[in-house]
Design an enzyme around this catalytic site. Structure first.
Site, PDB file in Angstrom:
ATOM      1  N   LYS A 267      61.068  36.511  60.457  1.00 48.70           N
ATOM      2  CA  LYS A 267      61.412  37.120  61.741  1.00 48.70           C
ATOM      3  C   LYS A 267      61.692  38.621  61.549  1.00 48.70           C
ATOM      4  O   LYS A 267      61.588  39.133  60.438  1.00 48.70           O
ATOM      5  CB  LYS A 267      62.640  36.413  62.343  1.00 48.70           C
ATOM      6  CG  LYS A 267      62.512  34.890  62.388  1.00 48.70           C
ATOM      7  CD  LYS A 267      61.331  34.421  63.224  1.00 48.70           C
ATOM      8  CE  LYS A 267      61.472  33.004  63.718  1.00 48.70           C
ATOM      9  NZ  LYS A 267      60.697  31.985  62.978  1.00 48.70           N
TER      10      LYS A 267
HETATM   11  C1  PLP Z   1      61.157  30.447  63.418  1.00 54.30           C
HETATM   12  C2  PLP Z   1      61.182  29.644  64.646  1.00 54.30           C
HETATM   13  C3  PLP Z   1      62.127  28.616  64.841  1.00 54.30           C
HETATM   14  C4  PLP Z   1      63.056  28.135  63.762  1.00 54.30           C
HETATM   15  O1  PLP Z   1      63.959  29.077  63.284  1.00 54.30           O
HETATM   16  P1  PLP Z   1      64.650  28.803  61.857  1.00 54.30           P
HETATM   17  O2  PLP Z   1      65.694  29.854  61.779  1.00 54.30           O
HETATM   18  O3  PLP Z   1      63.587  28.930  60.825  1.00 54.30           O
HETATM   19  O4  PLP Z   1      65.225  27.438  61.899  1.00 54.30           O
HETATM   20  C5  PLP Z   1      62.148  27.969  66.063  1.00 54.30           C
HETATM   21  N1  PLP Z   1      61.282  28.278  67.037  1.00 54.30           N
HETATM   22  C6  PLP Z   1      60.355  29.235  66.878  1.00 54.30           C
HETATM   23  C7  PLP Z   1      59.433  29.564  68.012  1.00 54.30           C
HETATM   24  C8  PLP Z   1      60.261  29.939  65.674  1.00 54.30           C
HETATM   25  O5  PLP Z   1      59.301  30.859  65.516  1.00 54.30           O
END
Ligand code: PLP
Length: 396
Positions: free
Chosen positions: A195
Site C-alpha cells: 500500500k
Molecule cells: C490490501 C487489501 C486488503 C487487506 O489489507 P491487509 O492489511 O493486507 O489485511 C483488503 N482489501 C483490499 C481491497 C486490499 O487491497
C-alpha cells in the site's frame, strides 16, 4: 545507508525494477529503534499518536488502529452485527480479504458487478445484487480509485443497510473534494507493504461515530473495557471487565512509530505517484485502445496501484506481456482475479459478471513506487508500447 532500493541487479545483470516499494529512510529507523529502547513495544502512546495523525490526514473525527486491513474489515462485520443468514454485497473484483470478511462472520457474500471505467461498484450494481437477506454493503475503493459513494450511501440509507468502505488502498485519495474516510461511518485502511503508507502489517478504521469508535477499541482488545495506557497510569489497581467477546487485533507501538513518520510523508507520496501517473499516461497513450488507472469524475486516486487494461486486439496475451516484461527486468503483475472464480468461493451460487471477468483477464499492474525514476518508466513503456506495435522483436 541508502534505502531507496529502487533497483536491484539480478544474476544476469539486468537492472530489476520493482513492482512496489515502501518509501522508507532514516526517520522510520530512528522512530522504530526509539520504541524498542523505551521498552514499551505493545499498543501504547505511539498507537494513539498514529491514530491522531491518520484522523487528521483523512479529516475523520475518530480513527482506531488495528492489526491489518483484513481485521479492520472483520470488525466492520462484527460491529454491525452481521452473521449467519445475512447477505453482504461485495465486489468480486477485489482482493479476497473483502469477501473473506463476510465469510469470517458466517454471512454470505453476494458479488456485485463493477463499472468498466473505474473498476468499482456503483449504486446500480449494488442494487442489482440486493436480496431480501442483505444486511450490509462493502464498497471497495479499488487500487485507491474512490468509488462513487454518494449514491451508494443514499441506497444504503434507504434500505437500512450498513455500509463498510474497504479503503485498504485509498489513504490520500479524494472523494468529492474530501479525503476518503472523512465522512464515513466505517472506512477500513491497510498499511501492508504494497500500500502507499506502510507499517509492515497494520490497519485503521476511520469513523464519524463516537460510540462505534469506542466499541471498536474494545473489540480489538479482547472486549476489555479499559485501555492498556489507562490501566498503566492508574495508581490503585483497576477492576477491569471484559464486556463482550473480542479479539486481539492490536497494532504495536513499533509499527505505529513507523506509521507516524509515514503519515507525515503522505502528501509527498501521493504527489509523487500522481506525477508518475501523469507520465505513464503520456508514455502509454500511444497504444491504441489501452485504458489506464485515472481520476474518476467524482474524485482523485492516490495511484496506490497503476493498472492498465490491454485492448482485446493487443497482439499478445496479457500473460505473455507479463513474461516479456519480466525478461526485461520489470516486475509487473496480473490484475486481481475475481473472487467468484476462486476455489474458496466455489460453493456459492454461480454468478456471471462479464465486466469484472474481462478486467481480470486483460489487466496488469505496472511498477509504481515513490523512488521510481523517469528512466524506469521509460523502460516499462518501451516494452508495453514495443510489444504492442512489433511483438516479434520483443518475443525473440
Ligand atoms: C490490501 C487489501 C486488503 C487487506 O489489507 P491487509 O492489511 O493486507 O489485511 C483488503 N482489501 C483490499 C481491497 C486490499 O487491497
Amino acid at each position: 545507508m541508502t534505502m531507496t532500493g529502487s533497483v536491484r541487479r539480478s544474476t544476469r545483470g539486468v537492472r530489476q525494477i520493482a513492482m512496489t516499494l515502501p518509501w522508507f529512510d532514516e526517520r522510520e529507523v530512528v522512530a522504530a529503534a526509539a520504541v524498542v529502547q523505551s521498552g514499551w513495544v505493545g499498543q501504547g502512546a505511539r498507537v494513539a499518536e498514529f491514530e491522531d495523525a491518520v484522523a487528521s490526514l483523512v479529516e475523520a473525527p475518530y480513527a482506531v488502529a488495528v492489526s491489518s486491513g483484513t481485521t479492520a474489515l472483520h470488525l466492520g462485520m462484527v460491529a454491525h452485527g452481521i452473521g449467519p443468514g445475512d447477505d453482504v454485497v461485495v465486489p468480486s473484483l477485489s482482493f479476497v480479504a473483502s469477501a473473506n470478511a463476510v465469510r469470517q462472520v458466517g454471512a454470505t457474500p453476494v458479488f456485485a458487478e463493477v463499472d468498466p471505467r473505474h473498476h468499482n461498484v456503483t449504486a446500480a450494481t449494488v442494487e442489482a445484487a440486493l436480496t431480501p437477506a442483505t444486511k450490509a454493503v462493502i464498497a471497495v475503493h479499488q487500487y485507491g480509485t474512490p468509488a462513487d459513494l454518494e449514491p451508494i450511501r443514499a441506497l444504503a440509507r434507504d434500505r437500512g443497510l450498513a455500509l463498510v468502505e474497504d479503503a485498504a488502498c485509498a489513504i490520500g485519495s479524494v472523494h468529492r473534494g474530501r479525503p476518503v474516510g472523512a465522512d464515513s461511518d466505517f472506512a477500513a485502511f491497510s498499511f501492508h507493504p504494497c500500500k502507499v503508507l506502510v507499517t509492515g502489517e497494520g490497519g485503521m478504521i476511520a469513523t464519524r461515530d463516537a460510540t462505534l469508535a469506542e466499541r471498536l477499541r474494545r473489540l480489538r482488545q479482547h472486549g476489555l473495557g479499559v485501555s492498556t495506557v489507562d490501566r498503566h497510569h492508574e495508581r490503585s489497581p483497576l477492576t477491569e471487565h471484559y464486556l463482550e467477546t473480542g479479539f486481539n487485533y492490536r497494532l504495536t507501538d513499533i509499527q505505529a512509530a513507523i506509521g507516524v513518520v509515514q503519515a507525515s510523508k503522505l502528501p509527498a507520496m501521493v504527489r509523487r505517484r500522481r506525477e508518475l501517473a501523469r507520465r505513464y499516461h503520456e508514455l502509454l497513450g500511444e497504444v491504441p485502445g489501452l485504458t489506464m488507472a485515472a481520476d474518476p469524475e467524482h474524485g482523485e486516486t492516490n495511484y496506490q496501484t497503476f493498472w492498465v487494461m490491454l485492448p482485446d486486439d493487443y497482439p499478445v496475451s496479457r500473460d505473455t506481456l507479463l513474461r516479456v516484461l519480466k525478461r526485461h527486468g520489470i516486475n509487473a503483475r496480473h490484475g486481481i482475479p475475481c473472487a467468484h472464480e476462486e476455489p474458496a468461493f466455489s460453493d456459492l451460487d454461480p454468478v456471471s459478471l462479464p465486466v469484472s471477468e474481462h478486467i481480470a483477464r486483460q489487466s496488469l499492474l505496472l511498477p509504481m513506487f515513490h523512488t521510481m525514476t523517469e528512466d524506469d518508466q521509460q523502460r516499462v513503456a518501451e516494452v508495453v508500447c514495443g510489444t504492442g506495435s512489433d511483438p516479434r522483436s520483443f518475443l525473440e
